[in-house]
Design a protein around this motif. Structure first.
Motif, PDB file in Angstrom:
ATOM      1  N   ASN A  15       0.837  -1.198   0.000  1.00 19.09           N
ATOM      2  CA  ASN A  15       0.000   0.000   0.000  1.00 19.09           C
ATOM      3  C   ASN A  15       0.871   1.245   0.000  1.00 19.09           C
ATOM      4  OD1 ASN A  15      -2.570  -1.228   0.033  1.00 19.09           O
ATOM      5  ND2 ASN A  15      -2.368  -1.655   2.221  1.00 19.09           N
ATOM      6  N   ALA A  16       0.633   2.119  -0.958  1.00 18.40           N
ATOM      7  CA  ALA A  16       1.362   3.388  -0.992  1.00 18.40           C
ATOM      8  C   ALA A  16       0.971   4.208   0.226  1.00 18.40           C
ATOM      9  CB  ALA A  16       1.013   4.158  -2.272  1.00 18.40           C
ATOM     10  N   ALA A  17       1.951   4.879   0.804  1.00 20.54           N
ATOM     11  CA  ALA A  17       1.692   5.682   2.001  1.00 20.54           C
ATOM     12  C   ALA A  17       0.666   6.768   1.701  1.00 20.54           C
ATOM     13  CB  ALA A  17       2.999   6.289   2.507  1.00 20.54           C
ATOM     14  N   HIS A  18      -0.247   6.968   2.605  1.00 18.18           N
ATOM     15  CA  HIS A  18      -1.264   8.018   2.445  1.00 18.18           C
ATOM     16  C   HIS A  18      -0.584   9.382   2.494  1.00 18.18           C
ATOM     17  CE1 HIS A  18      -4.804  10.501   3.251  1.00 18.18           C
ATOM     18  NE2 HIS A  18      -5.533   9.498   2.818  1.00 18.18           N
ATOM     19  N   LEU A  19      -1.058  10.289   1.671  1.00 19.73           N
ATOM     20  CA  LEU A  19      -0.482  11.630   1.616  1.00 19.73           C
ATOM     21  C   LEU A  19      -0.500  12.297   2.992  1.00 19.73           C
ATOM     22  CD1 LEU A  19       0.726  13.968   0.010  1.00 19.73           C
ATOM     23  CD2 LEU A  19      -1.611  14.684  -0.583  1.00 19.73           C
ATOM     24  N   GLY A  20      -1.572  12.068   3.737  1.00 22.40           N
ATOM     25  CA  GLY A  20      -1.661  12.640   5.072  1.00 22.40           C
ATOM     26  C   GLY A  20      -0.569  12.135   5.996  1.00 22.40           C
ATOM     27  N   ILE A  77       7.693   6.959  12.980  1.00 23.45           N
ATOM     28  CA  ILE A  77       6.507   7.158  13.820  1.00 23.45           C
ATOM     29  C   ILE A  77       5.226   6.882  13.039  1.00 23.45           C
ATOM     30  CG2 ILE A  77       5.146   8.915  15.033  1.00 23.45           C
ATOM     31  CD1 ILE A  77       7.793  10.175  15.919  1.00 23.45           C
ATOM     32  N   MET A  78       5.207   7.278  11.758  1.00 19.43           N
ATOM     33  CA  MET A  78       4.020   7.086  10.926  1.00 19.43           C
ATOM     34  C   MET A  78       3.999   5.729  10.233  1.00 19.43           C
ATOM     35  SD  MET A  78       2.488   9.794  11.656  1.00 19.43           S
ATOM     36  CE  MET A  78       1.066   9.358  10.661  1.00 19.43           C
ATOM     37  N   SER A  79       5.007   4.905  10.507  1.00 18.35           N
ATOM     38  CA  SER A  79       5.091   3.542   9.929  1.00 18.35           C
ATOM     39  C   SER A  79       5.110   3.558   8.409  1.00 18.35           C
ATOM     40  CB  SER A  79       3.925   2.675  10.435  1.00 18.35           C
ATOM     41  OG  SER A  79       3.978   2.517  11.832  1.00 18.35           O
ATOM     42  N   ILE A  80       5.918   4.449   7.839  1.00 11.73           N
ATOM     43  CA  ILE A  80       6.109   4.479   6.393  1.00 11.73           C
ATOM     44  C   ILE A  80       7.605   4.464   6.107  1.00 11.73           C
ATOM     45  CG2 ILE A  80       3.957   5.718   5.978  1.00 11.73           C
ATOM     46  CD1 ILE A  80       5.513   8.287   5.648  1.00 11.73           C
ATOM     47  N   ARG A  81       7.976   4.061   4.896  1.00 11.87           N
ATOM     48  CA  ARG A  81       9.390   4.046   4.534  1.00 11.87           C
ATOM     49  C   ARG A  81       9.553   4.022   3.021  1.00 11.87           C
ATOM     50  NH1 ARG A  81      11.672  -1.122   3.409  1.00 11.87           N
ATOM     51  NH2 ARG A  81      10.173  -2.819   3.627  1.00 11.87           N
ATOM     52  N   VAL A  82      10.768   4.319   2.592  1.00  5.21           N
ATOM     53  CA  VAL A  82      11.099   4.361   1.167  1.00  5.21           C
ATOM     54  C   VAL A  82      11.489   2.967   0.683  1.00  5.21           C
ATOM     55  CG1 VAL A  82      12.618   5.378  -0.572  1.00  5.21           C
ATOM     56  CG2 VAL A  82      11.916   6.732   1.414  1.00  5.21           C
ATOM     57  N   VAL A  83      10.967   2.558  -0.475  1.00  3.71           N
ATOM     58  CA  VAL A  83      11.343   1.286  -1.083  1.00  3.71           C
ATOM     59  C   VAL A  83      11.565   1.502  -2.578  1.00  3.71           C
ATOM     60  CG1 VAL A  83      10.053  -0.110   0.590  1.00  3.71           C
ATOM     61  CG2 VAL A  83       8.945   0.625  -1.544  1.00  3.71           C
ATOM     62  N   LYS A  84      12.235   0.554  -3.210  1.00  2.00           N
ATOM     63  CA  LYS A  84      12.420   0.602  -4.657  1.00  2.00           C
ATOM     64  C   LYS A  84      11.226  -0.042  -5.352  1.00  2.00           C
ATOM     65  CE  LYS A  84      15.971   1.200  -6.824  1.00  2.00           C
ATOM     66  NZ  LYS A  84      16.447   2.340  -7.664  1.00  2.00           N
ATOM     67  N   ILE A  85      10.827   0.538  -6.449  1.00  3.72           N
ATOM     68  CA  ILE A  85       9.705   0.008  -7.222  1.00  3.72           C
ATOM     69  C   ILE A  85      10.001  -1.392  -7.754  1.00  3.72           C
ATOM     70  CG2 ILE A  85       8.473   0.272  -9.424  1.00  3.72           C
ATOM     71  CD1 ILE A  85       7.280   1.984  -7.316  1.00  3.72           C
ATOM     72  N   ASP A  86      11.271  -1.674  -8.066  1.00  8.15           N
ATOM     73  CA  ASP A  86      11.621  -2.977  -8.638  1.00  8.15           C
ATOM     74  C   ASP A  86      11.841  -4.048  -7.569  1.00  8.15           C
ATOM     75  OD1 ASP A  86      14.050  -2.314  -7.524  1.00  8.15           O
ATOM     76  OD2 ASP A  86      15.154  -2.214  -9.425  1.00  8.15           O
ATOM     77  N   GLY A  87      11.609  -3.712  -6.300  1.00 11.39           N
ATOM     78  CA  GLY A  87      11.743  -4.702  -5.246  1.00 11.39           C
ATOM     79  C   GLY A  87      13.125  -4.817  -4.641  1.00 11.39           C
ATOM     80  N   ARG A  89       2.373  11.086   5.042  1.00 15.30           N
ATOM     81  CA  ARG A  89       3.642  11.673   4.589  1.00 15.30           C
ATOM     82  C   ARG A  89       3.776  13.117   5.060  1.00 15.30           C
ATOM     83  NH1 ARG A  89       5.226   9.654  -1.436  1.00 15.30           N
ATOM     84  NH2 ARG A  89       7.086  10.823  -0.858  1.00 15.30           N
ATOM     85  N   MET A  90       2.664  13.842   5.055  1.00 21.92           N
ATOM     86  CA  MET A  90       2.711  15.230   5.501  1.00 21.92           C
ATOM     87  C   MET A  90       2.960  15.309   7.011  1.00 21.92           C
ATOM     88  SD  MET A  90      -0.335  16.911   3.165  1.00 21.92           S
ATOM     89  CE  MET A  90       0.016  18.588   3.676  1.00 21.92           C
ATOM     90  N   LEU A  91       2.340  14.409   7.771  1.00 25.58           N
ATOM     91  CA  LEU A  91       2.579  14.376   9.214  1.00 25.58           C
ATOM     92  C   LEU A  91       4.024  13.998   9.512  1.00 25.58           C
ATOM     93  CD1 LEU A  91      -0.693  12.728  10.590  1.00 25.58           C
ATOM     94  CD2 LEU A  91       0.121  15.056  10.990  1.00 25.58           C
ATOM     95  N   ALA A  92       4.559  13.045   8.728  1.00 22.14           N
ATOM     96  CA  ALA A  92       5.959  12.647   8.903  1.00 22.14           C
ATOM     97  C   ALA A  92       6.879  13.833   8.617  1.00 22.14           C
ATOM     98  CB  ALA A  92       6.299  11.483   7.970  1.00 22.14           C
ATOM     99  N   PHE A  93       6.541  14.603   7.581  1.00 21.33           N
ATOM    100  CA  PHE A  93       7.324  15.793   7.238  1.00 21.33           C
ATOM    101  C   PHE A  93       7.289  16.813   8.374  1.00 21.33           C
ATOM    102  CE2 PHE A  93       7.260  20.154   5.526  1.00 21.33           C
ATOM    103  CZ  PHE A  93       8.547  20.215   5.009  1.00 21.33           C
ATOM    104  N   ILE A  94       6.118  17.003   8.959  1.00 19.68           N
ATOM    105  CA  ILE A  94       5.997  17.953  10.071  1.00 19.68           C
ATOM    106  C   ILE A  94       6.828  17.493  11.263  1.00 19.68           C
ATOM    107  CG2 ILE A  94       4.383  18.891  11.782  1.00 19.68           C
ATOM    108  CD1 ILE A  94       2.233  18.852   9.565  1.00 19.68           C
TER     109      ILE A  94
END
Length: 238
Positions: A17-22, A87-97, A24-29
């Motif tokens: 699941n792609a991270a929700h924009l909200g 904290i928001m339980s999101i992270r960066v990954v590569k599209i190709d796995g 990502r914005m909270l993580a940025f804050i």
């Protein structure tokens, strides 16, 4: 929340699941607050030490470098996460796995100039909304995206199952797997059955045999199903 498909090097499709924009914005804050607090503490520390900016401006610049390289440093050493992302339980990954490397994180970081700095985040938000797979310009250039690790747990997605009272396991070797590994096997198996992807089930069967040294004539679909049930049996018995 949009679902994206990641192709691994073994040509196995994993749905994330792609991270929700909200999120990502909270993580940025959160990250912005962390950067601000660090910078403020370093500034007051230097002032407390009676170090005048005009006389030692280079020292001020040095202690502020971690703030400048914050995203690059943390994503590199925290597996695609920052304090805010963790904290928001999101992270960066590569599209190709594959696993993102330093160059991937560097491209994302340098592209923040366009995505965030020059446009106050407008370009990043617009691109993420238009792309629909969690990619801002930096992600597109780096071949990455940001996924959420939050999962909606359903009963059938857990490792708990009601086995028949007279169930007899066939493969005690399955206990070599960890819970997380068996959960991944179960998810791939369930997804492959649902999508009719026999190749994934065959790959799972061969990998399980390789790890456990099990020899069997059972068909891959039946074999993997038994392995999952046996693992549940033994772990429930513990």
């Amino acid at each position: 929340m949009n679902e994206i498909q990641i192709e691994t090097a073994q040509n196995i499709s994993i749905h994330q699941n792609a991270a929700h924009l909200g999120d990502r914005m909270l993580a940025f804050i959160i990250d912005s607050i962390v950067i601000f607090i660090y910078s403020l503490l370093m500034f007051f520390l230097l002032v407390y030490m009676n170090i005048v900016f005009e006389d030692a401006w280079h020292l001020y610049l040095i202690v502020m470098l971690p703030s400048f390289f914050y995203y690059l440093i943390l994503e590199t050493f925290m597996n695609g996460a920052t304090v805010g992302k963790r904290i928001m339980s999101i992270r960066v990954v590569k599209i190709d796995g594959s696993t993102p490397n330093f160059s991937s994180y560097f491209i994302r970081w340098i592209m923040r100039i366009v995505d965030v700095a020059l446009s106050t985040g407008g370009v990043a938000v617009l691109t993420i909304l238009l792309r629909g797979n969690g990619q801002r310009l930096g992600d597109i250039a780096a071949g990455t995206t940001v996924i959420t690790e939050k999962k909606k747990i359903k009963l059938e997605d857990t490792m708990v199952a009601n086995l028949p009272e007279n169930y007899r396991p066939s493969y005690p070797q399955v206990t070599v797997f960890k819970d997380a590994e068996m959960q991944t096997i179960k998810e791939l198996y369930s997804s492959a059955r649902k999508n009719g992807d026999h190749n994934v089930i065959v790959s799972l069967s061969e990998k399980i045999k390789e790890v456990t040294n099990i020899t069997t004539d059972k068909k891959p679909l039946e074999f993997v199903g038994i392995v999952i049930k046996d693992y549940i049996f033994y772990t429930q018995e513990l």
